[in-house]
Motif scaffolding. Structure first.
Motif, short mmCIF file in Angstrom:
data_model
loop_
_atom_site.label_atom_id
_atom_site.label_comp_id
_atom_site.label_asym_id
_atom_site.label_seq_id
_atom_site.Cartn_x
_atom_site.Cartn_y
_atom_site.Cartn_z
N ARG A 226 0.97 -1.43 -0.01
CA ARG A 226 -0.02 -0.10 -0.19
C ARG A 226 0.83 1.46 0.04
NH1 ARG A 226 -3.23 0.21 -2.22
NH2 ARG A 226 -3.87 2.29 -1.22
N MET A 227 1.98 0.83 0.62
CA MET A 227 2.56 1.74 0.74
C MET A 227 3.49 2.30 -0.87
SD MET A 227 3.93 4.88 2.42
CE MET A 227 4.59 4.75 4.10
N GLN A 228 4.09 1.47 -1.37
CA GLN A 228 4.82 2.03 -2.79
C GLN A 228 3.22 2.14 -3.85
OE1 GLN A 228 7.68 1.49 -3.20
NE2 GLN A 228 7.88 0.87 -0.79
N SER A 229 1.85 1.51 -3.48
CA SER A 229 0.85 2.43 -3.94
C SER A 229 0.78 3.85 -4.46
CB SER A 229 -0.17 1.63 -4.20
OG SER A 229 -1.29 1.66 -4.74
N TYR A 230 0.94 4.08 -3.34
CA TYR A 230 0.46 6.40 -2.98
C TYR A 230 2.07 6.48 -4.14
CZ TYR A 230 -3.44 6.06 0.12
OH TYR A 230 -4.47 5.41 0.65
N ARG A 231 3.32 5.93 -3.85
CA ARG A 231 4.75 6.56 -4.01
C ARG A 231 3.97 6.20 -6.54
NH1 ARG A 231 9.46 3.73 -0.43
NH2 ARG A 231 8.43 5.31 1.56
N ARG A 232 3.55 5.03 -5.97
CA ARG A 232 3.03 4.90 -8.09
C ARG A 232 2.60 6.63 -8.33
NH1 ARG A 232 3.77 -0.98 -6.44
NH2 ARG A 232 1.82 -1.55 -5.89
N MET A 233 1.64 6.19 -7.18
CA MET A 233 0.41 7.23 -7.65
C MET A 233 0.83 9.04 -7.40
SD MET A 233 -2.66 7.79 -5.36
CE MET A 233 -4.01 8.41 -5.68
N GLY A 234 2.61 8.80 -7.56
CA GLY A 234 2.89 10.21 -7.83
C GLY A 234 2.82 10.93 -5.91
N VAL A 235 3.09 10.57 -5.10
CA VAL A 235 2.92 11.16 -4.02
C VAL A 235 4.45 11.13 -3.48
CG1 VAL A 235 2.14 11.65 -1.55
CG2 VAL A 235 0.37 10.67 -3.50
N ARG A 236 4.90 12.67 -2.79
CA ARG A 236 6.32 12.98 -2.60
C ARG A 236 6.75 12.11 -2.05
NH1 ARG A 236 6.11 18.78 -2.70
NH2 ARG A 236 4.56 18.80 -2.42
N VAL A 237 7.74 11.47 -1.01
CA VAL A 237 8.14 10.28 -0.44
C VAL A 237 8.01 11.03 1.05
CG1 VAL A 237 10.06 9.02 0.04
CG2 VAL A 237 9.17 9.38 -2.59
N ASP A 238 8.47 11.50 1.17
CA ASP A 238 8.82 12.89 2.84
C ASP A 238 7.56 13.57 3.18
OD1 ASP A 238 8.82 14.92 0.30
OD2 ASP A 238 10.06 15.97 1.46
N ARG A 239 6.39 12.41 2.56
CA ARG A 239 5.29 13.60 2.61
C ARG A 239 4.31 11.68 3.41
NH1 ARG A 239 3.58 19.01 1.38
NH2 ARG A 239 6.23 19.42 1.45
N LEU A 240 5.24 10.93 3.30
CA LEU A 240 4.02 9.34 3.88
C LEU A 240 4.88 8.98 5.29
CD1 LEU A 240 3.37 7.94 0.12
CD2 LEU A 240 1.83 9.07 1.75
N ARG A 241 4.08 8.72 6.08
CA ARG A 241 4.98 7.45 6.66
C ARG A 241 4.10 6.78 7.32
NH1 ARG A 241 5.59 12.21 11.89
NH2 ARG A 241 3.39 12.05 12.74
N PHE A 242 4.64 5.70 7.74
CA PHE A 242 3.75 4.71 9.19
C PHE A 242 3.16 5.41 10.33
CE2 PHE A 242 5.74 1.22 5.71
CZ PHE A 242 4.06 1.79 5.55
N HIS A 243 2.51 4.93 10.80
CA HIS A 243 1.82 5.49 12.13
C HIS A 243 1.46 3.77 13.00
CE1 HIS A 243 1.06 5.97 15.95
NE2 HIS A 243 -0.46 5.76 16.00
N ARG A 244 2.36 2.99 13.61
CA ARG A 244 1.74 1.93 14.67
C ARG A 244 1.01 1.76 15.99
NH1 ARG A 244 5.45 -3.72 15.40
NH2 ARG A 244 3.46 -5.04 15.48
N HIS A 245 -0.37 1.53 15.14
CA HIS A 245 -1.29 1.37 16.54
C HIS A 245 -0.65 1.17 18.02
CE1 HIS A 245 -5.33 2.09 14.83
NE2 HIS A 245 -4.01 3.11 13.71
N GLY A 246 -0.67 1.58 18.90
CA GLY A 246 -0.19 1.80 20.49
C GLY A 246 -1.22 0.58 21.03
N PRO A 247 -1.28 -0.27 21.57
CA PRO A 247 -2.18 -0.95 22.91
C PRO A 247 -4.01 -0.03 22.91
CG PRO A 247 -0.10 -0.80 24.04
CD PRO A 247 0.39 -0.31 22.73
N ASP A 248 -3.35 0.98 23.64
CA ASP A 248 -3.95 2.16 23.61
C ASP A 248 -5.31 2.56 22.11
OD1 ASP A 248 -2.09 3.18 23.29
OD2 ASP A 248 -2.80 5.21 24.07
#
Ligand code: ATP
Length: 450
Positions: A226-248
């Motif tokens: 899914r991250m690669q798909s946004y890059r293929r869509m032409g979204v700038r790399v430094d505008r995208l990041r992952f955020h992992r959900h904490g237990p809460d």
């Protein structure tokens, strides 16, 4: 996830104003003064939205032979939402400013306000209370409890309840996925930031059914894909990041979850959620419907409830993401700033603008003919009014990647000027080669930073 501080309010303001001025997004029921946080997509907005949807659909179904599509109804049997847990627990904690009556989502308030129980305006807050986000209505003429239905708050459940139908009628075997795009509704306590968070929105969801022992492998696969798909869509790399959900943060059904976040003008915010939903949904639907939803593995004769990896993206939120990513105010020379939307050409609502240099001397007719020929391959826009420089700028502002100008030389040697949006470079191109040159430029398009 908490809303974050404003990064660039002016950009957001300018972008919203451009969207209204140029027909991307209008306030709903505008002539009646609008409806809070409901929006309509204008001629350019609907093109952009459709293109984003088509891009996603192609990525998910055409480029993955193990994924099939579905289009389920918005209204479903009310038991669906009991089984899914939404009736019981699809709620946000809400607090109210006891003086102004303004409402806030508890998890969106800064830590300090929560500790001190004061609103951002400094007034006392009410005790947090649960607020169910589902819209309830009645099916049929009698408004009684047996006729209650809900507007779906997510498209996913339509996929789970059809999983056996799909399995029995198509050739898919585990691992496989079902993709769907459609409207969802949530009675959000706070809607804000234009089309970012609205009560009626569209989702693009894909549910991938896997053997329970392979959930982590597929979760990892879909997260990266899914991250690669946004890059293929032409979204700038430094505008995208992952955020992992904490237990809460984890939803009641999730074993693990990552958000893909985008740097909007108002901060990093969720664009898409990737969830390991385990067998929660199928198990619950089995229990509530009394139907056997297990899967029989042909080779091993093993029978099990599949685990589900979900990718859940907002379509309307993606429209705002693509607009924010594309928007630039570029200084060309002192005192000369052009507004440009640097859309990927595959997403741009108009691909080619066609202009005669002047209307007279047969140039308008010639330009019309050229524009008509281009229509078979591209979305075109014909414009013959105003100075040529202004016409270019008008197209820059709506993100048209190519413009073609027909002038006196065209009559002599059948060539036109092809102007490229990002570099503003112009070159002379024979009319016979025009379509091929534009197609090649689309294929080779690469924006700085992508
Ligand atoms: P939040 O916690 O921000 O309310 P969520 O984590 O509950 O959102 P999901 O249920 O994971 O959101 O929804 C999947 C996707 O659907 C989101 O990533 C977002 O793109 C989109 N979405 C969810 N709610 C809305 C909304 N109210 N308006 C627009 N898009 C939304």
């Amino acid at each position: 996830m908490s809303e974050q501080t404003v990064v660039n309010p002016q950009t957001m303001e300018n972008l919203v104003s451009l969207c209204k001025r140029r027909g991307f997004v209008f306030a709903s029921s505008d002539i009646y003064g609008g409806l809070a946080s409901a929006w309509d997509y204008g001629p350019l907005g609907v093109e952009l939205k459709n293109r984003i949807q088509r891009f996603w659909w192609r990525e998910m179904t055409q480029l993955h032979d193990d994924i099939v599509g579905l289009d389920a109804a918005i209204m479903m049997h009310p038991r669906v939402w009991e089984a899914s847990g939404h009736v019981e627990s699809f709620a946000d904690l809400m607090v109210e400013d006891t003086v102004t009556n303004e409402r806030f989502r508890w998890d969106h308030l800064p830590e300090q306000n929560r500790e001190q129980m004061v609103s951002p305006a400094g007034n006392p807050l009410s005790q947090p209370k649960e607020f169910n986000l589902m819209f309830k209505t009645h099916l049929g003429p009698v408004q009684e409890s047996s006729s209650v239905v809900y507007l779906r708050p997510e498209t996913a459940q339509g996929i789970y309840v059809n999983y056996k139908n799909v399995l029995q009628t198509s050739r898919v075997r585990i691992p496989f996925g079902i993709a769907q795009v459609g409207k969802a509704f949530r009675n959000e306590i706070v809607t804000k930031n234009f089309i970012f968070r609205t009560c009626e929105f569209e989702q693009m969801e894909m549910q991938f059914f896997v053997h329970p022992s392979e959930d982590e492998k597929w979760f990892e696969y879909w997260k990266e894909e899914r991250m690669q798909s946004y890059r293929r869509m032409g979204v700038r790399v430094d505008r995208l990041r992952f955020h992992r959900h904490g237990p809460d943060e984890l939803a009641h059904y999730a074993k693990d979850a990552f958000d893909i976040q985008f740097l909007f003008p108002f901060g990093w915010q969720e664009l898409e959620g990737i969830h390991n939903r385990t067998d929660f949904d199928l198990r619950r639907h089995s229990e509530y419907s009394g139907k056997d939803l297990t899967y029989l593995e042909d080779a091993t004769r093993e029978r099990y409830l599949p685990y589900i990896i979900e990718t859940s993206a907002g379509l309307t939120r993606s429209v705002l993401m693509v607009l924010s990513d594309a928007y630039e105010e570029e200084t060309i020379a002192e005192g000369d700033v052009r507004t440009v939307l640097r859309f990927h050409p595959e997403l741009a609502p108009i691909t080619v603008g066609v202009f005669p240099l002047v209307k007279k001397d047969g140039l308008a007719e010639l330009a019309r003919d050229i524009e008509r020929d281009l229509r078979a391959d591209f979305t075109t826009f014909y414009d013959q009014s105003g100075a040529i420089g202004r016409r270019y700028r008008r197209q820059d502002e709506v993100g048209t990647p190519f413009c073609v100008t027909i002038d006196y030389q065209t009559r002599e040697n059948n060539t036109v000027t092809l102007r490229e949006r990002d570099s503003m470079a112009q070159q002379r191109v024979p009319v016979a080669e025009l379509a091929a040159r534009i197609k090649q430029a689309i294929t080779e398009y690469k924006r700085t930073g992508t």
